[in-house]
Design an enzyme around this catalytic site. Structure first.
Site, PDB file in Angstrom:
ATOM      1  N   GLY A  44       0.974  -1.296  -0.195  1.00  0.00           N
ATOM      2  CA  GLY A  44       0.099   0.022   0.055  1.00  0.00           C
ATOM      3  C   GLY A  44       0.787   1.296  -0.158  1.00  0.00           C
ATOM      4  NE  ARG A 341       8.835 -18.853   5.594  1.00  0.00           N
ATOM      5  CZ  ARG A 341       8.661 -17.821   5.658  1.00  0.00           C
ATOM      6  NH1 ARG A 341       7.408 -17.224   5.357  1.00  0.00           N
ATOM      7  NH2 ARG A 341       9.718 -16.693   5.910  1.00  0.00           N
ATOM      8  CG  HIS A 412       4.026 -16.490   8.812  1.00  0.00           C
ATOM      9  ND1 HIS A 412       4.464 -15.319   9.720  1.00  0.00           N
ATOM     10  CD2 HIS A 412       4.912 -16.403   7.749  1.00  0.00           C
ATOM     11  CE1 HIS A 412       5.385 -14.830   9.015  1.00  0.00           C
ATOM     12  NE2 HIS A 412       5.679 -14.995   7.946  1.00  0.00           N
ATOM     13  CG  LEU A 452       9.588  -8.713   3.591  1.00  0.00           C
ATOM     14  CD1 LEU A 452      11.087  -8.364   4.000  1.00  0.00           C
ATOM     15  CD2 LEU A 452       8.531  -7.961   3.989  1.00  0.00           C
TER      16      LEU A 452
END
Lengths: 650, 279, 252
Positions: A44, A341, A412, A452
């Site tokens: 954003g 993961r 997560h 990210l």
């Protein structure tokens, strides 16, 4: 039916082709166009900053008191980029392949390739903004390795990479706010999406209704396009690594208004979190995946040792080396402790279910730094992970330099989200979704340090292009008023929802229901699912939801600062969302990535995909409260990559 | 934002000025302390008197004196202003008093500063105002000043008496350059007789006289203690405000501050103590 | 564990506030401070005692900077280097009386109960706490060399989470550590040099305008900073300010 609008041409040229042939808006017209951005996380903030810098009029909204508090800030480990600074054979192609493979071949090729392509630009951008990435002694950028990759391509800023990247984007956003191109609305929560019919009869996203969290009043904002960057819905599980205020409502509101919701069942369970310790617990704390670079994960080989550890009769250091089972290294020799993961999480669960778990609850495994401290020295370990160790010690009161850490998987990240096409546009024209809020790039499982990357890629380098393409034919629309019947209706709908919750006057708190829902989700729609558990979950969710609407108690008034009201509104949406997650999990009779159906596994307990029947994105269309949703399929055509079994063993 | 508003003095600049003025005062303290030590010299006050004469007559010293006073007044005014401003930044205070672990120094600056002002007024009353002729004290004059009078003018008998008395009482220095310990009345008589004679305050004897009284000694020791507390914080604080604090040498500044504080306090304290105990 | 809580209650910005006393019992020592408040709120709602206590919180792992309570005379409670959400009840003794107050500063007006408005911090950053680069058109990341030592020092300063504990702890309600951290972060990096003079000038002026106090070098901010940001950053801010004083002004 679902048009993903993937540009023609070879994979590596698609994005270039798109950019060269897309429509643009000239500078004079840009300031006539309004854009709403909801959410100030990486996606954003970077989108608003970039769009503001281009000259658009941007309104940005966040629920916290400052844009800098968005939960991107909590990302620890790092951000991937195919820079090949380490000369270890990295390339855009390899990052692309790793991401596709990590996502268990359930991601859209073109999007992932674009992501890999712009990954390097992100690092350049962030460095120029003054993000203090870790450096070598020569002044060059340092890298570390991360799960699911055989190269070191992760850039990091100690254990606070997310924070630093977000502060970079926040800085860019602040600059635009100062310049007046972006207006910030803090402590505002989106409660409704406003659609308006165009002259051509096409319904477009034209605005939002927000609840001013300070006054409790509803406010109207109109724009030519709405960008949703509101993160994921992991908090449907109540206990997760998400922040307390992270929620799925904004996305769900859009879903109710017609945006398809894709792959909701793909939920990532992170393997390295601090274990649950009590029922009053409000959230789980993540310990960065980077710890798996040097930490070794183990449980006792003997059940009696595990029992003694649980009872507190033995300490971890009492277990002899030969009695330790480094199960990840044993099962996955090639990747060892650095498996993706989902694999690491399931392996931990498998050991604990088999009775080898440690900790007072038996729901924990050891993450041991003893070898690393011996090999590197305490100083180096402290330099690399000091803040994480400190965080662990603050929470658990145990010193991880001396006794191994205890970890357990926790919810997560949600790979699912609003369905978007190549332009990040949802099925509602004019409504875009970026970052975790969309479903796009991670397939069935996200690799570490890729969230990210995706958030910033969407915000800095994708939306500024694709939004222009959409807005190019909006310049004649002119200013959009907010005193229209559509806005009246939307605002009324919100008020009704609030009033309905207020009028229940039940006996139980919102958190009570949320915890109950979280429990159902974790038990039956958690790390491993099957037809039976999912069916049971459906019944339980329905029951809980009807109880909620009869017995929840929301104190205070509507038009005040009222966090209980905020939570109730979010929870109401979570019930519907939970139902959809369950339905999606039920329909996908295969295991892939974060979605593990016990009916579909290999002999040694690995995920077994069913490419023949489920090689598609499941996009669901809302049909009304408690109505089964309609499934739309976007077939995944792998033109470039050869599909294989996801294998981290050799 | 309106750029013109940038011109108004920022909080940091104000702090810088406070520190700058304080630095002058800190340097002056060293001078003052060194000079005081002459009082302890066993020369009957020759060195100290010579020094006082220099300080009292040199033009540069006089200019410096004005600057120093300016510094003191500005330091005081600016610091008070900042203090007043700062108090307004928390209109509603905390119920529980702060338990944050910090040095007390900065919190005491306003109190120690005010006390210092009071002490300073008394100190001025004792010494400095004598120089300004605001209050009476003890005086000294150069012997040669009596030689240059108008030879035609008759020296009054009274003046001769006073002069002879002074000599008989051994109030002339050994080298016969100075006549000291002249009281106000004696000075007035002599001044009338020798209009050209320049009488200066005899700080040496004034100090010796005052510091032989125990309660004055005690007051001064208290005064120095307050000075100590004030500059203990002030010294390192000035470095910080000048931006001269750095990871590399923050420890050094800390140590310097302690050393400076103790040197100054002890340097000052040793004089009244020395005089009192007859050293 | 059992506790007696004295909590500041204030319905809205205009209302007059007061302390209310509540009791909580059977709290696990492993419980975090905010979880203890969750339990209290649950109790207040269930037993119809009062409106639940409003307090800001979000990530609950010490990084978002949202939480911030003044507990028994210390911002973020009686432990060093933590945020309120990282404070655990094991740090208290059974039967303790705990006073919980909001941040107090003119620049941080109260919204409700323990919630304050810290947007003044955003405004300071907006004044210039960034490097003015627009998206795209930047050099390759490795084209800008940064000595490791500088990068580390920049990172030390950049760890600030903007929680406001420095202002809350300071007797002058000064934001110098917050501003110092941002100025020092960018001053340590080559990227920050171009705008260094303008940045410090604008940020400090904005800070003054917003009603933050000046620094009297008490270092309460340093003592209470959850990220243990050092006073040297304030010295650097002062240094940058002095440099700026002597730097050429673009206006004539």
């Amino acid at each position: 039916m679902l048009d993903s609008k993937i540009p023609a041409g070879p994979l590596s040229e698609k994005w270039t082709n798109y950019k060269t042939s897309q429509k643009l808006v000239n500078p004079a017209n840009k300031r006539k166009l309004d854009i709403i951005v909801v959410g100030t996380g990486l996606a954003g903030a970077s989108a608003a900053a970039s769009l503001g810098a281009l000259g658009f009029n941007v309104d940005i909204f966040c629920i916290q008191d400052s844009p800098r508090r968005a939960h991107s800030i909590a990302a620890q480990g790092g951000i991937n980029a195919a820079k090949n600074y380490q000369n270890d054979g990295d390339s855009v192609e390899r990052l692309f392949r790793d991401t596709i493979k990590g996502g268990d071949y359930r991601a859209r090729e073109a999007n992932v390739y674009r992501l890999a392509e712009v990954s390097g630009d992100i690092i350049d951008q962030c460095v120029a903004q003054g993000v203090p990435f870790a450096r070598d002694y020569g002044g060059l950028l340092d890298n570390r390795s991360f799960g699911g990759a055989q190269v070191s391509r992760t850039f990091y800023a100690r254990g606070q990479t997310g924070q630093q990247l977000l502060l970079g984007a926040y800085g860019a956003l602040s600059r635009e706010i100062e310049r007046g191109t972006v207006r910030l609305h803090n402590r505002c929560e989106m409660e409704e999406l406003v659609l308006m019919k165009d002259k051509d009869g096409k319904e477009r996203a034209r605005g939002i209704i927000v609840r001013n969290l300070v006054s409790g009043k509803l406010e109207r904002y109109a724009a030519h396009a709405v960008v949703l960057a509101t993160g994921g819905y992991g908090n449907v599980y109540f206990l997760s690594t998400n922040a307390m205020n992270s929620n799925g409502s904004a996305a769900w509101i859009c879903h109710r208004k017609g945006a398809y919701f894709a792959n909701p069942c793909y939920v990532q369970i992170h393997p390295t979190c601090i274990p649950v310790h009590g029922d009053y617990q409000s959230k789980l704390t993540l310990m960065s995946e980077s710890l798996r670079n040097d930490g070794r994960i183990w449980v006792p080989k003997k059940k009696e040792d595990a029992e003694a550890l649980r009872a507190g009769k033995l300490k971890a250091n009492d277990i002899a080396e030969e009695d330790r089972d480094y199960y990840l290294e044993r099962r996955y020799p090639a990747f060892g402790n650095l498996v993706p993961r989902d694999v690491a999480s399931r392996a931990a669960k498998e050991r604990c279910d088999a009775g080898y778990g440690v900790g007072s609850t038996g729901l924990a495994v050891f993450l041991d730094f003893n070898d690393a401290i011996k090999r590197l020295g305490k100083d180096v370990v402290e330099q690399k992970y000091g803040n994480l160790f400190q965080m662990y010690q603050k929470i658990t009161d145990e010193n991880p330099y001396e006794t191994p850490m205890m970890i357990y998987p926790a919810v997560h990240y949600t790979m699912g989200g609003l369905w978007v096409d190549y332009e990040l546009q949802t099925t509602i024209p004019g409504l875009f979704a970026a970052g975790e809020a969309n479903f796009s790039d991670h397939g069935a499982n996200r690799l570490g340090a890729s969230a990210l990357m995706q958030g910033l890629a969407d915000g800095y380098f994708v939306l500024p292009y694709t939004l222009q393409n959409y807005l190019s034919d909006q310049i004649t629309v002119g200013h959009i008023p907010t005193d229209t019947p559509e806005f009246d209706e939307a605002e009324q709908a919100v008020r009704q929802r609030e009033q309905r919750l207020m009028d229940i006057h039940g006996t139980k708190t919102v958190d009570h229901f949320h915890k109950a829902l979280g429990h159902i989700m974790w038990e039956y729609v958690g790390m491993s699912r099957n037809e039976e558990s999912l069916t049971k979950a459906q019944t339980l969710i329905d029951e809980l939801e009807s109880e909620f609407w009869k017995d929840v108690k929301v104190p205070g008034d509507i038009e005040t600062f009222n966090p209980e009201m905020e939570k109730a509104l979010r929870l109401a949406d979570y019930f519907e969302l939970a139902r959809l997650i369950t339905a999606d999990a039920l329909h996908r009779k295969e295991s892939c990535g974060g979605h593990f159906r016990t009916e579909s596994q290999t002999e040694d307990g690995e995920t077994k995909r069913d490419d023949e029947h489920f090689m598609y994105v499941a996009a669901w269309q809302y049909q009304g409260h408690n109505q089964p949703e309609t499934l739309h399929k976007e077939e995944l055509n792998y033109e470039h990559i050869k599909i294989a079994t996801r294998n981290y063993k050799n | 934002m309106n750029n013109d508003r940038l011109i108004k003095i920022s909080s940091i600049t104000k702090k810088l000025l406070v520190a700058l003025f304080a630095s002058f005062l800190l340097i002056f303290l060293l001078f003052h302390m060194t000079a005081n030590l002459f009082i302890l010299a066993k020369d009957g006050g020759d060195a100290y008197s010579a020094f006082c004469h220099f300080m009292g007559t040199n033009i540069f010293v006089k200019v410096f004196e004005v600057i120093l006073f300016g510094c003191l007044v500005l330091h005081l005014c600016l610091a008070s202003y900042l203090w007043y401003q700062n108090r307004r930044n928390r209109p509603v205070g905390y119920k529980k008093p702060s338990r944050t672990k910090t040095g007390k120094g900065s919190k005491l600056m306003m109190i120690t500063g005010s006390l210092l002002l009071v002490c300073l007024i008394f100190h001025f009353y004792d010494f400095y105002f004598v120089k300004l002729n605001f209050v009476e004290g003890t005086y000294m004059v150069k012997t040669e000043d009596f030689m240059v009078g108008d030879p035609n003018q008759e020296v009054s008998e009274e003046a001769q008496m006073v002069f002879m008395n002074l000599l008989n009482e051994g109030k002339a220095s050994k080298d016969m350059q100075w006549i000291r310990q002249i009281s106000t009345e004696e000075r007035d008589v002599l001044q009338q007789a020798f209009p050209e004679a320049e009488f200066e305050p005899d700080f040496y004897h004034m100090a010796r006289q005052k510091f032989s009284v125990w309660h004055i000694v005690l007051c001064y020791l208290l005064f120095f203690a307050i000075v100590g507390i004030h500059i203990r914080h002030g010294f390192q604080s000035a470095f910080q405000t000048f931006g001269l604090n750095h990871y590399k040498y923050s420890r050094l500044i800390e140590i310097l501050g302690v050393v400076y504080t103790w040197v100054v306090i002890l340097g000052f304290a040793v004089v009244p103590l020395g005089v009192f105990f007859g050293l | 564990m059992n506790f007696t809580l004295h909590i500041w209650r204030q319905e809205n910005a205009q209302a007059k506030g007061r302390f209310e006393t509540y009791k909580v019992s059977d709290i696990s020592p492993e419980c975090s401070f905010l979880e203890m408040l969750d339990i209290l709120n649950e109790q207040l709602i269930n037993d119809n005692i009062a409106h639940p206590v409003c307090f800001d919180n979000d990530c609950r792992e010490g990084i978002c900077g949202m939480c911030g309570l003044y507990i028994n005379g210390r911002p973020h409670g009686n432990d060093d280097g933590i945020t309120t959400c990282q404070l655990h009840m094991r740090k208290f003794n059974d039967g303790d009386e705990i006073w919980i107050e909001p941040w107090r500063a003119k620049a941080f007006p109260i919204i409700r109960d323990l919630v304050v408005d810290r947007s003044a911090f955003d405004k300071i950053i907006q004044a210039g706490g960034y490097v003015s680069v627009t998206t795209g058109g930047v050099p390759d990341a490795n084209a800008i060399l940064v000595p490791k030592r500088f990068a580390d020092m920049a990172m030390d300063a950049a760890e600030c989470i903007g929680c406001g504990a420095c202002v809350a702890a300071c007797k002058n309600a000064s934001a110098m550590l917050f501003v110092g951290a941002k100025v020092a972060h960018l001053a340590m990096l080559p990227q920050g040099q171009v705008e260094a003079h303008e940045r410090v000038k604008k940020m400090v002026c904005r800070m003054d305008e917003l009603g933050f106090g000046s620094c009297t070098n008490t270092y309460a901010c340093e003592a209470e900073c959850p990220k243990q940001i050092k006073r040297q950053n304030i010295a650097r801010l002062n240094r940058e300010w002095i440099k700026q004083l002597f730097a050429g002004n673009h206006k004539k």
